[in-house]
Design a protein around this motif. Structure first.
Motif, PDB file in Angstrom:
ATOM      1  N   VAL A   1       0.847  -1.185   0.000  1.00 58.77           N
ATOM      2  CA  VAL A   1       0.000   0.000   0.000  1.00 58.77           C
ATOM      3  C   VAL A   1       0.886   1.240   0.000  1.00 58.77           C
ATOM      4  O   VAL A   1       1.896   1.310   0.714  1.00 58.77           O
ATOM      5  CB  VAL A   1      -0.983  -0.008   1.189  1.00 58.77           C
ATOM      6  CG1 VAL A   1      -0.264   0.041   2.514  1.00 58.77           C
ATOM      7  CG2 VAL A   1      -1.990   1.108   1.086  1.00 58.77           C
ATOM      8  N   GLY A   2       0.541   2.200  -0.838  1.00 54.11           N
ATOM      9  CA  GLY A   2       1.330   3.415  -0.957  1.00 54.11           C
ATOM     10  C   GLY A   2       0.451   4.647  -0.898  1.00 54.11           C
ATOM     11  O   GLY A   2      -0.768   4.562  -0.778  1.00 54.11           O
ATOM     12  N   SER A   3       1.080   5.789  -1.006  1.00 55.96           N
ATOM     13  CA  SER A   3       0.375   7.052  -0.877  1.00 55.96           C
ATOM     14  C   SER A   3      -0.148   7.524  -2.220  1.00 55.96           C
ATOM     15  O   SER A   3       0.540   7.449  -3.234  1.00 55.96           O
ATOM     16  CB  SER A   3       1.314   8.115  -0.297  1.00 55.96           C
ATOM     17  OG  SER A   3       0.692   9.367  -0.282  1.00 55.96           O
ATOM     18  N   ARG A   4      -1.379   8.034  -2.202  1.00 57.58           N
ATOM     19  CA  ARG A   4      -1.940   8.631  -3.408  1.00 57.58           C
ATOM     20  C   ARG A   4      -1.421  10.049  -3.598  1.00 57.58           C
ATOM     21  O   ARG A   4      -1.225  10.508  -4.709  1.00 57.58           O
ATOM     22  CB  ARG A   4      -3.475   8.639  -3.316  1.00 57.58           C
ATOM     23  CG  ARG A   4      -4.153   9.276  -4.497  1.00 57.58           C
ATOM     24  CD  ARG A   4      -5.635   8.957  -4.536  1.00 57.58           C
ATOM     25  NE  ARG A   4      -5.862   7.574  -4.922  1.00 57.58           N
ATOM     26  CZ  ARG A   4      -6.593   6.706  -4.234  1.00 57.58           C
ATOM     27  NH1 ARG A   4      -7.149   7.071  -3.116  1.00 57.58           N
ATOM     28  NH2 ARG A   4      -6.765   5.483  -4.663  1.00 57.58           N
ATOM     29  N   SER A   5      -1.168  10.751  -2.487  1.00 54.44           N
ATOM     30  CA  SER A   5      -0.757  12.154  -2.569  1.00 54.44           C
ATOM     31  C   SER A   5       0.748  12.341  -2.633  1.00 54.44           C
ATOM     32  O   SER A   5       1.229  13.375  -3.050  1.00 54.44           O
ATOM     33  CB  SER A   5      -1.309  12.919  -1.356  1.00 54.44           C
ATOM     34  OG  SER A   5      -2.714  12.930  -1.369  1.00 54.44           O
ATOM     35  N   HIS A   6       1.512  11.331  -2.172  1.00 53.05           N
ATOM     36  CA  HIS A   6       2.964  11.500  -2.091  1.00 53.05           C
ATOM     37  C   HIS A   6       3.696  10.310  -2.706  1.00 53.05           C
ATOM     38  O   HIS A   6       4.366   9.559  -2.019  1.00 53.05           O
ATOM     39  CB  HIS A   6       3.406  11.641  -0.626  1.00 53.05           C
ATOM     40  CG  HIS A   6       2.736  12.764   0.091  1.00 53.05           C
ATOM     41  ND1 HIS A   6       3.175  14.069   0.000  1.00 53.05           N
ATOM     42  CD2 HIS A   6       1.669  12.794   0.910  1.00 53.05           C
ATOM     43  CE1 HIS A   6       2.399  14.836   0.746  1.00 53.05           C
ATOM     44  NE2 HIS A   6       1.476  14.091   1.305  1.00 53.05           N
ATOM     45  N   PRO A   7       3.588  10.098  -4.025  1.00 51.56           N
ATOM     46  CA  PRO A   7       4.330   8.989  -4.636  1.00 51.56           C
ATOM     47  C   PRO A   7       5.825   9.200  -4.476  1.00 51.56           C
ATOM     48  O   PRO A   7       6.320  10.315  -4.567  1.00 51.56           O
ATOM     49  CB  PRO A   7       3.907   9.047  -6.110  1.00 51.56           C
ATOM     50  CG  PRO A   7       3.451  10.450  -6.323  1.00 51.56           C
ATOM     51  CD  PRO A   7       2.859  10.907  -5.028  1.00 51.56           C
ATOM     52  N   SER A   8       6.540   8.117  -4.184  1.00 49.90           N
ATOM     53  CA  SER A   8       7.971   8.235  -3.941  1.00 49.90           C
ATOM     54  C   SER A   8       8.766   7.471  -4.987  1.00 49.90           C
ATOM     55  O   SER A   8       8.473   6.302  -5.272  1.00 49.90           O
ATOM     56  CB  SER A   8       8.309   7.683  -2.552  1.00 49.90           C
ATOM     57  OG  SER A   8       9.701   7.535  -2.399  1.00 49.90           O
ATOM     58  N   PRO A   9       9.806   8.089  -5.569  1.00 51.63           N
ATOM     59  CA  PRO A   9      10.641   7.370  -6.540  1.00 51.63           C
ATOM     60  C   PRO A   9      11.394   6.207  -5.906  1.00 51.63           C
ATOM     61  O   PRO A   9      11.797   5.274  -6.599  1.00 51.63           O
ATOM     62  CB  PRO A   9      11.607   8.458  -7.041  1.00 51.63           C
ATOM     63  CG  PRO A   9      11.579   9.525  -6.002  1.00 51.63           C
ATOM     64  CD  PRO A   9      10.215   9.502  -5.407  1.00 51.63           C
ATOM     65  N   MET A  10      11.577   6.237  -4.577  1.00 52.98           N
ATOM     66  CA  MET A  10      12.263   5.130  -3.899  1.00 52.98           C
ATOM     67  C   MET A  10      11.391   3.879  -3.849  1.00 52.98           C
ATOM     68  O   MET A  10      11.888   2.784  -3.587  1.00 52.98           O
ATOM     69  CB  MET A  10      12.641   5.550  -2.480  1.00 52.98           C
ATOM     70  CG  MET A  10      13.681   6.662  -2.414  1.00 52.98           C
ATOM     71  SD  MET A  10      14.008   7.169  -0.699  1.00 52.98           S
ATOM     72  CE  MET A  10      14.770   5.682  -0.044  1.00 52.98           C
TER      73      MET A  10
ATOM     74  N   ALA B   1      -3.433  -5.546   3.524  1.00 54.32           N
ATOM     75  CA  ALA B   1      -2.131  -5.275   2.900  1.00 54.32           C
ATOM     76  C   ALA B   1      -1.060  -5.876   3.796  1.00 54.32           C
ATOM     77  O   ALA B   1      -1.291  -6.122   4.992  1.00 54.32           O
ATOM     78  CB  ALA B   1      -1.911  -3.775   2.713  1.00 54.32           C
ATOM     79  N   GLN B   2       0.102  -6.112   3.203  1.00 55.31           N
ATOM     80  CA  GLN B   2       1.206  -6.722   3.957  1.00 55.31           C
ATOM     81  C   GLN B   2       2.412  -5.792   4.113  1.00 55.31           C
ATOM     82  O   GLN B   2       3.230  -5.998   5.008  1.00 55.31           O
ATOM     83  CB  GLN B   2       1.657  -8.026   3.274  1.00 55.31           C
ATOM     84  CG  GLN B   2       0.699  -9.181   3.465  1.00 55.31           C
ATOM     85  CD  GLN B   2      -0.650  -8.994   2.791  1.00 55.31           C
ATOM     86  OE1 GLN B   2      -0.718  -8.622   1.607  1.00 55.31           O
ATOM     87  NE2 GLN B   2      -1.725  -9.218   3.530  1.00 55.31           N
ATOM     88  N   TYR B   3       2.487  -4.773   3.263  1.00 55.42           N
ATOM     89  CA  TYR B   3       3.599  -3.817   3.344  1.00 55.42           C
ATOM     90  C   TYR B   3       3.093  -2.391   3.161  1.00 55.42           C
ATOM     91  O   TYR B   3       2.229  -2.139   2.310  1.00 55.42           O
ATOM     92  CB  TYR B   3       4.640  -4.076   2.243  1.00 55.42           C
ATOM     93  CG  TYR B   3       5.369  -5.388   2.322  1.00 55.42           C
ATOM     94  CD1 TYR B   3       6.453  -5.563   3.177  1.00 55.42           C
ATOM     95  CD2 TYR B   3       4.975  -6.453   1.512  1.00 55.42           C
ATOM     96  CE1 TYR B   3       7.127  -6.771   3.224  1.00 55.42           C
ATOM     97  CE2 TYR B   3       5.644  -7.661   1.551  1.00 55.42           C
ATOM     98  CZ  TYR B   3       6.709  -7.814   2.410  1.00 55.42           C
ATOM     99  OH  TYR B   3       7.377  -9.018   2.457  1.00 55.42           O
TER     100      TYR B   3
END
Length: 248
Positions: A155-164, A194-196
């Motif tokens: 799971v990641g951020s919709r507002s703050h995508p990270s290149p890392m 989610a797992q991560y």
């Protein structure tokens, strides 16, 4: 579930009602010093939470995103304090996608030990006491546990995508990527959806304390990239990068 956590739940519900009362109106937006947006809903929820926490525990200090920041010279001596984000995901609130939360956490000796994450637009609340976690939805309360999956969800951020993020994902043989706003990402891991949750971009203390408590109460772990726990007894309000995952 303890009486104090139940009180915390009621405070979050009241703050959520104040937020939703303004949700469908024209939203006045101003800009804070760090250029992030703040709305009347942030301020209304903040006023309710500060007032109710002061009634509930008058001897425990409070740090809130929307309140004056207290200097480290004073904070460093605190054994316990409340850490509050009255409206986490203001950008999601402005987009009206429902992915914003009320976050309240009790910090003891640098670690979050009790918390509530309330998503008023979704009608869901997550609670944690450091040992157990619960999801409250449609007046039904159930215990939740982090759990593994054959195809892990990241799971990641919709507002703050990270290149890392790409580097992190390259280490997984198979995965599904899901974008979610605010501290809902912690809660997805906590309930096994989610797992991560790799957070490889900036967050502040108040963004993470409540979600961390929910995730850890459900059996997940929250570690900085050096493997150390994410703690809150420090001068720097900006968090290091961290990863929420299942115990190895």
């Amino acid at each position: 579930m303890g009486k104090q956590l139940e009180s915390l739940y009621q405070i979050a519900l009241e703050a959520g009602e104040a937020i939703m009362a303004l949700y469908h109106s024209h939203v006045e937006v101003s800009e804070k010093d760090d250029r992030s947006p703040v709305t009347a809903a942030d301020l209304a929820a903040n006023a309710i939470i500060l007032d109710k926490l002061a009634e509930l525990t008058p001897d425990i200090p409070i740090v809130s995103e929307e309140s004056a920041h207290i200097p480290w010279s004073e904070r460093r001596n605190w054994q316990r304090f409340w850490l509050v984000d009255p409206l986490d995901g203001t950008k999601e609130y402005l987009r009206k996608n429902g992915e914003f939360t009320v976050n309240i956490a009790l910090i003891e000796q640098g670690s979050p030990v009790m918390a509530v994450v309330h998503a008023p637009a979704l009608g869901k609340t997550w609670l944690g006491d450091g040992h157990q976690a619960w999801l409250v939805s449609k007046n039904k309360r159930e215990e939740i546990k982090a759990k593994s999956a054959d195809k892990p969800v990241v799971v990641g951020s919709r507002s703050h995508p990270s290149p890392m993020m790409e580097e992190f994902l390259s280490k997984l043989p198979v995965y599904q990527l899901v974008a979610v706003g605010s501290s809902l990402k912690f809660c997805l891991v906590a309930e096994g959806g989610a797992q991560y949750y790799p957070r490889l971009g900036p967050t502040m203390m108040w963004d993470t304390a409540a979600g961390q408590c929910i995730a850890e109460s459900a059996g997940a772990k929250v570690k900085a990239l050096d493997g150390m726990p994410l703690r809150y007894d420090r001068e720097e309000l900006l968090n290091p990068h961290f990863i929420v995952s299942l115990p190895s």
